[in-house]
Design an enzyme around this catalytic site. Structure first.
Site, PDB file in Angstrom:
ATOM      1  N   CYS A  64       0.818  -1.218   0.000  1.00 29.94           N
ATOM      2  CA  CYS A  64       0.000   0.000   0.000  1.00 29.94           C
ATOM      3  C   CYS A  64       0.850   1.266   0.000  1.00 29.94           C
ATOM      4  CB  CYS A  64      -0.936  -0.010   1.195  1.00 29.94           C
ATOM      5  SG  CYS A  64      -1.901  -1.517   1.315  1.00 29.94           S
ATOM      6  N   HIS A 122      -3.268   6.681   3.474  1.00 28.11           N
ATOM      7  CA  HIS A 122      -3.666   5.465   2.762  1.00 28.11           C
ATOM      8  C   HIS A 122      -5.067   5.066   3.219  1.00 28.11           C
ATOM      9  CE1 HIS A 122      -4.026   1.525   1.238  1.00 28.11           C
ATOM     10  NE2 HIS A 122      -3.867   0.933   2.403  1.00 28.11           N
ATOM     11  N   ASN A 136     -10.229  -0.635   0.104  1.00 30.24           N
ATOM     12  CA  ASN A 136      -8.760  -0.551   0.129  1.00 30.24           C
ATOM     13  C   ASN A 136      -8.201  -1.039  -1.208  1.00 30.24           C
ATOM     14  OD1 ASN A 136      -6.031  -0.790   0.554  1.00 30.24           O
ATOM     15  ND2 ASN A 136      -6.200  -1.920   2.480  1.00 30.24           N
TER      16      ASN A 136
HETATM   17  N1  ACO Z   1     -18.239  -9.868   8.874  1.00 30.60           N
HETATM   18  C1  ACO Z   1     -18.663 -10.241  10.108  1.00 30.60           C
HETATM   19  N2  ACO Z   1     -17.838 -10.660  11.051  1.00 30.60           N
HETATM   20  C2  ACO Z   1     -16.531 -10.687  10.791  1.00 30.60           C
HETATM   21  C3  ACO Z   1     -16.031 -10.321   9.541  1.00 30.60           C
HETATM   22  C4  ACO Z   1     -16.933  -9.890   8.563  1.00 30.60           C
HETATM   23  N3  ACO Z   1     -16.551  -9.494   7.334  1.00 30.60           N
HETATM   24  N4  ACO Z   1     -14.681 -10.448   9.568  1.00 30.60           N
HETATM   25  C5  ACO Z   1     -14.354 -10.896  10.795  1.00 30.60           C
HETATM   26  N5  ACO Z   1     -15.471 -11.052  11.533  1.00 30.60           N
HETATM   27  C6  ACO Z   1     -15.593 -11.517  12.902  1.00 30.60           C
HETATM   28  C7  ACO Z   1     -14.414 -12.355  13.340  1.00 30.60           C
HETATM   29  O1  ACO Z   1     -14.563 -13.697  12.933  1.00 30.60           O
HETATM   30  C8  ACO Z   1     -14.494 -12.200  14.838  1.00 30.60           C
HETATM   31  O2  ACO Z   1     -15.466 -13.086  15.333  1.00 30.60           O
HETATM   32  P1  ACO Z   1     -15.228 -13.883  16.707  1.00 30.60           P
HETATM   33  O3  ACO Z   1     -15.077 -12.809  17.755  1.00 30.60           O
HETATM   34  O4  ACO Z   1     -16.453 -14.695  16.834  1.00 30.60           O
HETATM   35  O5  ACO Z   1     -13.972 -14.665  16.488  1.00 30.60           O
HETATM   36  C9  ACO Z   1     -15.001 -10.784  15.022  1.00 30.60           C
HETATM   37  O6  ACO Z   1     -15.605 -10.401  13.773  1.00 30.60           O
HETATM   38  C10 ACO Z   1     -13.915  -9.811  15.374  1.00 30.60           C
HETATM   39  O7  ACO Z   1     -12.824 -10.031  14.489  1.00 30.60           O
HETATM   40  P2  ACO Z   1     -11.565  -9.147  14.539  1.00 30.60           P
HETATM   41  O8  ACO Z   1     -10.616  -9.565  13.456  1.00 30.60           O
HETATM   42  O9  ACO Z   1     -11.047  -9.091  15.934  1.00 30.60           O
HETATM   43  O10 ACO Z   1     -12.205  -7.738  14.177  1.00 30.60           O
HETATM   44  P3  ACO Z   1     -11.562  -6.337  14.234  1.00 30.60           P
HETATM   45  O11 ACO Z   1     -12.393  -5.429  15.060  1.00 30.60           O
HETATM   46  O12 ACO Z   1     -10.094  -6.391  14.526  1.00 30.60           O
HETATM   47  O13 ACO Z   1     -11.729  -5.851  12.732  1.00 30.60           O
HETATM   48  C11 ACO Z   1     -10.474  -5.702  10.689  1.00 30.60           C
HETATM   49  C12 ACO Z   1     -11.174  -6.620  11.677  1.00 30.60           C
HETATM   50  C13 ACO Z   1     -11.499  -4.747  10.090  1.00 30.60           C
HETATM   51  C14 ACO Z   1      -9.878  -6.543   9.580  1.00 30.60           C
HETATM   52  C15 ACO Z   1      -9.405  -4.903  11.456  1.00 30.60           C
HETATM   53  O14 ACO Z   1      -8.549  -5.783  12.169  1.00 30.60           O
HETATM   54  C16 ACO Z   1      -8.598  -4.067  10.547  1.00 30.60           C
HETATM   55  O15 ACO Z   1      -9.073  -3.075  10.046  1.00 30.60           O
HETATM   56  N6  ACO Z   1      -7.323  -4.423  10.337  1.00 30.60           N
HETATM   57  C17 ACO Z   1      -6.486  -3.777   9.396  1.00 30.60           C
HETATM   58  C18 ACO Z   1      -6.551  -4.591   8.165  1.00 30.60           C
HETATM   59  C19 ACO Z   1      -6.339  -3.821   6.893  1.00 30.60           C
HETATM   60  O16 ACO Z   1      -6.827  -2.747   6.679  1.00 30.60           O
HETATM   61  N7  ACO Z   1      -5.590  -4.457   6.025  1.00 30.60           N
HETATM   62  C20 ACO Z   1      -5.424  -3.967   4.738  1.00 30.60           C
HETATM   63  C21 ACO Z   1      -4.092  -4.225   4.194  1.00 30.60           C
HETATM   64  S1  ACO Z   1      -2.871  -3.344   5.066  1.00 30.60           S
HETATM   65  C22 ACO Z   1      -3.160  -1.797   4.821  1.00 30.60           C
HETATM   66  O17 ACO Z   1      -3.768  -1.429   3.863  1.00 30.60           O
HETATM   67  C23 ACO Z   1      -2.654  -0.861   5.824  1.00 30.60           C
END
Ligand code: ACO
Length: 326
Positions: free
Chosen positions: A113, A253, A283
């Site tokens: 990214c 980003h 993204n």
């Molecule tokens: N829909 C519904 N539930 C979901 C989904 C979805 N799409 N995805 C995950 N869950 C569930 C998980 O299974 C978990 O359930 P559980 O508690 O029963 O196990 C629950 O939601 C919480 O999951 P987490 O991964 O802890 O959720 P979090 O609040 O951390 O959000 C997210 C996840 C949005 C991916 C977050 O970690 C994030 O934004 N991370 C950064 C990732 C990113 O942007 N990457 C892009 C590439 S890098 C970059 O561009 C910088």
């Protein structure tokens, strides 16, 4: 300060819109979960016959038209991407082939990214060293082809698109005031595509195990992204002797709105000065910043003399930030 100007910008986005409601029918998720966790409402998805170089070539063509420069007259093309057309040659060379141009150097930058800002840093250093006058700098991705569409933890996050800029000699005091970039390869496995390269060449097993798709430790990425983007932005601001009040437009980003907002708060830039397209496009990795720059320009937010602060974070991990006087 390096005296240069964004002579023209452009973007290319696939027509097909994939909404959160559409995703509800594909994996166990909800519009509410995606919206509150990421701020994303919809994203664009490329057709099967469209590759990264197609979008990149279209974005560069528009940037050249807006700059009044023929693509064939560029001195070089630097393209940030993680979703290359082929392992080799580079996607930048496929862009040349698509546009029917040749002669100028062309290569890809693999910085996830942060790819567009890495490419901009390299292009500006080449300009400062007198190695050319006009460069095409591109960020382009077709993320939809490397996403596991059965993994709700990743497939809801990404979209496809390309953004481009032609940079060249500036007039007046426009230019890059300061920059900051870095990387930490010890965290490479936090966000990567495990197979398809020389570590794990493609086999029947790697395909069956979905190892050619995005593998990500979301929470880890989140924490490091905020820390690195804020730190790089603050370093660039400090080097340029800018305060948060000096910044007219902040373009972080566009990974998700929570990362963007946490980054903005740490820089102290007022909320209304952050420009976001993440709700409409998701993204798009290296493409998010040049597309946002292009749309901010079209919206009249970037005028001669405006201070633009950009900051990015991606796989690697990599990070980069630029303080730019438009
Ligand atoms: N829909 C519904 N539930 C979901 C989904 C979805 N799409 N995805 C995950 N869950 C569930 C998980 O299974 C978990 O359930 P559980 O508690 O029963 O196990 C629950 O939601 C919480 O999951 P987490 O991964 O802890 O959720 P979090 O609040 O951390 O959000 C997210 C996840 C949005 C991916 C977050 O970690 C994030 O934004 N991370 C950064 C990732 C990113 O942007 N990457 C892009 C590439 S890098 C970059 O561009 C910088």
């Amino acid at each position: 300060m390096l005296n240069l100007k964004f002579l023209g910008t452009g973007s290319a986005l696939p027509e097909k819109v994939l909404s959160n409601r559409d995703l509800e029918r594909m994996v166990e998720t909800s519009d509410d979960w995606i919206t509150t966790r990421t701020g994303i409402k919809e994203r664009r998805i490329a057709r099967d016959d469209v590759s990264t170089s197609d979008l990149a070539a279209a974005a560069l063509t528009e940037a050249c038209a807006n700059a009044g420069v023929e693509p064939g007259d560029l001195d070089g093309i630097i393209l940030g991407t993680s979703t290359t057309d082929t392992l080799f040659p580079s996607t930048a060379c496929w862009v040349q082939q698509r546009l029917g141009i040749k002669g100028m150097f062309a290569f890809d930058v693999s910085a996830g990214c942060s790819g567009f800002l890495y490419a901009l840093e390299i292009a500006s250093a080449l300009m400062a060293g007198g190695r050319g006058r006009r460069f095409g700098v591109i960020g382009a991705e077709v993320m939809s082809k490397v996403v596991n569409w059965r993994d709700r933890g990743t497939c809801v996050l990404f979209g496809d698109g390309a953004g481009a800029a032609v940079i060249g000699p500036g007039s007046g005091d426009s230019g890059i005031l300061a920059s900051s970039w870095g990387a930490d390869g010890s965290l490479a496995p936090c966000l990567y595509q495990p197979a398809g390269g020389t570590q794990r060449p493609a086999t029947l097993e790697t395909v069956q195990e979905n190892l050619h798709t995005v593998h990500m430790q979301g929470r880890h990425v989140f924490r490091h992204a905020v820390e690195a983007m804020a730190s790089a932005a603050l370093t660039a601001m400090d080097r340029a002797r800018l305060t948060a009040d000096d910044v007219d437009v902040l373009i972080p980003h566009q990974a998700n709105i929570r990362i963007m907002e946490a980054t903005r708060q740490r820089t102290g830039v007022p909320a209304e000065r952050m420009f976001s397209v993440v709700d409409r496009y998701g993204n798009m990795s290296a493409a998010t910043i040049p597309i946002a720059i292009h749309e901010a320009k079209q919206a009249g937010l970037l005028k001669d003399g405006s201070i633009l602060l950009t900051t990015a974070f991606g796989t690697g991990f990599t990070w980069a930030a630029h303080a730019i006087r438009w």
